[in-house]
Design a protein around this motif. Structure first.
Motif, PDB file in Angstrom:
ATOM      1  N   ILE A 115       0.845  -1.183   0.000  1.00 47.25           N
ATOM      2  CA  ILE A 115       0.000   0.000   0.000  1.00 47.25           C
ATOM      3  C   ILE A 115       0.884   1.238   0.000  1.00 47.25           C
ATOM      4  O   ILE A 115       1.896   1.295   0.695  1.00 47.25           O
ATOM      5  N   LEU A 116       0.511   2.211  -0.824  1.00 43.08           N
ATOM      6  CA  LEU A 116       1.232   3.477  -0.926  1.00 43.08           C
ATOM      7  C   LEU A 116       0.302   4.604  -0.514  1.00 43.08           C
ATOM      8  O   LEU A 116      -0.761   4.786  -1.111  1.00 43.08           O
ATOM      9  N   PHE A 117       0.698   5.341   0.513  1.00 42.61           N
ATOM     10  CA  PHE A 117      -0.032   6.540   0.896  1.00 42.61           C
ATOM     11  C   PHE A 117       0.664   7.754   0.282  1.00 42.61           C
ATOM     12  O   PHE A 117       1.891   7.870   0.340  1.00 42.61           O
ATOM     13  N   ILE A 118      -0.116   8.639  -0.290  1.00 37.46           N
ATOM     14  CA  ILE A 118       0.393   9.912  -0.787  1.00 37.46           C
ATOM     15  C   ILE A 118      -0.252  11.000   0.055  1.00 37.46           C
ATOM     16  O   ILE A 118      -1.445  11.289  -0.091  1.00 37.46           O
ATOM     17  N   GLU A 119       0.506  11.569   0.980  1.00 41.99           N
ATOM     18  CA  GLU A 119      -0.047  12.647   1.807  1.00 41.99           C
ATOM     19  C   GLU A 119       0.152  13.959   1.061  1.00 41.99           C
ATOM     20  O   GLU A 119       1.264  14.471   0.947  1.00 41.99           O
ATOM     21  N   LEU A 134      -9.476  -0.220   5.073  1.00 43.06           N
ATOM     22  CA  LEU A 134      -8.399   0.055   4.130  1.00 43.06           C
ATOM     23  C   LEU A 134      -7.683  -1.233   3.722  1.00 43.06           C
ATOM     24  O   LEU A 134      -7.396  -1.444   2.529  1.00 43.06           O
ATOM     25  N   TYR A 135      -7.430  -2.094   4.688  1.00 35.42           N
ATOM     26  CA  TYR A 135      -6.785  -3.371   4.381  1.00 35.42           C
ATOM     27  C   TYR A 135      -7.649  -4.202   3.438  1.00 35.42           C
ATOM     28  O   TYR A 135      -7.153  -4.789   2.469  1.00 35.42           O
ATOM     29  N   GLY A 136      -8.950  -4.232   3.703  1.00 33.69           N
ATOM     30  CA  GLY A 136      -9.846  -4.968   2.834  1.00 33.69           C
ATOM     31  C   GLY A 136      -9.861  -4.428   1.425  1.00 33.69           C
ATOM     32  O   GLY A 136      -9.864  -5.199   0.444  1.00 33.69           O
ATOM     33  N   GLN A 137      -9.847  -3.105   1.290  1.00 33.17           N
ATOM     34  CA  GLN A 137      -9.801  -2.504  -0.042  1.00 33.17           C
ATOM     35  C   GLN A 137      -8.487  -2.808  -0.747  1.00 33.17           C
ATOM     36  O   GLN A 137      -8.464  -3.092  -1.947  1.00 33.17           O
ATOM     37  N   ALA A 138      -7.396  -2.766   0.012  1.00 36.63           N
ATOM     38  CA  ALA A 138      -6.076  -3.011  -0.591  1.00 36.63           C
ATOM     39  C   ALA A 138      -5.934  -4.436  -1.106  1.00 36.63           C
ATOM     40  O   ALA A 138      -5.432  -4.659  -2.205  1.00 36.63           O
ATOM     41  N   VAL A 139      -6.379  -5.399  -0.317  1.00 34.88           N
ATOM     42  CA  VAL A 139      -6.178  -6.788  -0.737  1.00 34.88           C
ATOM     43  C   VAL A 139      -7.158  -7.186  -1.832  1.00 34.88           C
ATOM     44  O   VAL A 139      -6.882  -8.113  -2.615  1.00 34.88           O
ATOM     45  N   SER A 140      -8.278  -6.482  -1.909  1.00 33.61           N
ATOM     46  CA  SER A 140      -9.236  -6.793  -2.978  1.00 33.61           C
ATOM     47  C   SER A 140      -9.013  -5.936  -4.222  1.00 33.61           C
ATOM     48  O   SER A 140      -9.541  -6.231  -5.290  1.00 33.61           O
ATOM     49  N   GLY A 141      -8.250  -4.825  -4.051  1.00 30.34           N
ATOM     50  CA  GLY A 141      -7.953  -3.949  -5.176  1.00 30.34           C
ATOM     51  C   GLY A 141      -9.102  -3.087  -5.602  1.00 30.34           C
ATOM     52  O   GLY A 141      -9.092  -2.518  -6.684  1.00 30.34           O
ATOM     53  N   LYS A 142     -10.132  -2.925  -4.748  1.00 36.56           N
ATOM     54  CA  LYS A 142     -11.320  -2.154  -5.120  1.00 36.56           C
ATOM     55  C   LYS A 142     -11.109  -0.678  -4.866  1.00 36.56           C
ATOM     56  O   LYS A 142     -10.442  -0.281  -3.936  1.00 36.56           O
ATOM     57  N   ARG A 143     -11.737   0.154  -5.754  1.00 34.95           N
ATOM     58  CA  ARG A 143     -11.753   1.598  -5.540  1.00 34.95           C
ATOM     59  C   ARG A 143     -12.972   1.954  -4.727  1.00 34.95           C
ATOM     60  O   ARG A 143     -14.036   1.439  -4.986  1.00 34.95           O
TER      61      ARG A 143
END
Length: 241
Positions: free
Chosen positions: A135-139, A232-241
């Protein structure tokens, strides 16, 4: 302010045309945004190829998004690799905070620029080794206006608002909230001491962006942060927007 996004209108390029300044400015902004969108698509393809979930974190200055990010990093780094690109006009203070929290970080200083753009992100990722399946955060730079215009290639845009900013922030800056997938309402620990109706904040958010995902959080007490990290973890591992 920024000479790239059009909010500094004191000097426009000389095109040799007889157009009004407004018409020239419109053409320059359209061309600039199209070039940015092309670069954002390249970033998005890069992230997809590496299975990197990119989150563009935006807010006004002082909302507490860096504190939220510190807590998020501490939770998620045990689950998957995390890297942060930090955007600020000056200093590397936030990048140092993120590194101390346990994630890799790269600082981008924009000088007098009021936002990050897709080219800056492309340059940043070329200078670091991002892990696959991460996961990449862009602040982004603290600003609720110009960052709304610029796609960085992210899969999620999350906006942080603090209860100290008032009930009507989404109505005052609608474009930012329209473009956001998630809103974190921060500093809820201060609600007993300030005049803020959090239900009105929610109502105004849904007026501007119906169905937006909302988390009520406190970076101080930790309220809501586990729910946010789990989502956030769930979105990251599923790749959903």
């Amino acid at each position: 302010m920024c000479e790239n996004c059009g909010c500094a209108s004191s000097s426009m390029p000389d095109t040799g045309a007889e157009d009004t300044g407004k018409e020239i400015k419109l053409r320059v902004e359209q061309d600039m945004l199209q070039r940015n969108n092309n670069a954002a698509m390249d970033n998005r393809l890069y992230f997809a190829d590496r299975n990197i979930y990119a989150v563009n974190l935006v807010s006004s200055p002082g909302s507490g998004k860096t504190a939220i990010l510190e807590a998020t990093v501490k939770t998620l780094t045990s689950l998957l690799p995390v890297f942060v690109i930090e955007g600020d006009l000056q200093t590397d203070n936030d990048a140092r905070r993120i590194k101390a929290a346990g994630a890799g970080a790269l600082q981008i200083n924009t000088g007098n620029g009021c936002h990050l753009d897709a080219f800056m992100i492309s340059d940043a990722i070329s200078k670091t080794e991002l892990s696959d399946n991460s996961i990449l955060f862009i602040e982004n730079v603290g600003n609720l206006v110009c960052p709304a215009m610029f796609d960085l290639g992210e899969q999620m845009r999350a906006v942080v608002i603090s209860v100290t900013e008032g009930d009507d922030k989404p109505l005052k800056y609608p474009y930012m909230f329209e473009r956001a997938d998630v809103c974190l309402i921060n500093k809820t620990d201060l609600l007993p001491y300030i005049d803020c109706d959090i239900e009105l904040v929610r109502e105004n958010l849904n007026k501007v962006s119906p169905g937006i995902t909302i988390f009520e959080v406190s970076a101080v007490s930790g309220k809501g942060l586990l729910e946010w990290c789990g989502f956030l973890y769930g979105q990251a591992v599923s790749g959903k927007r």
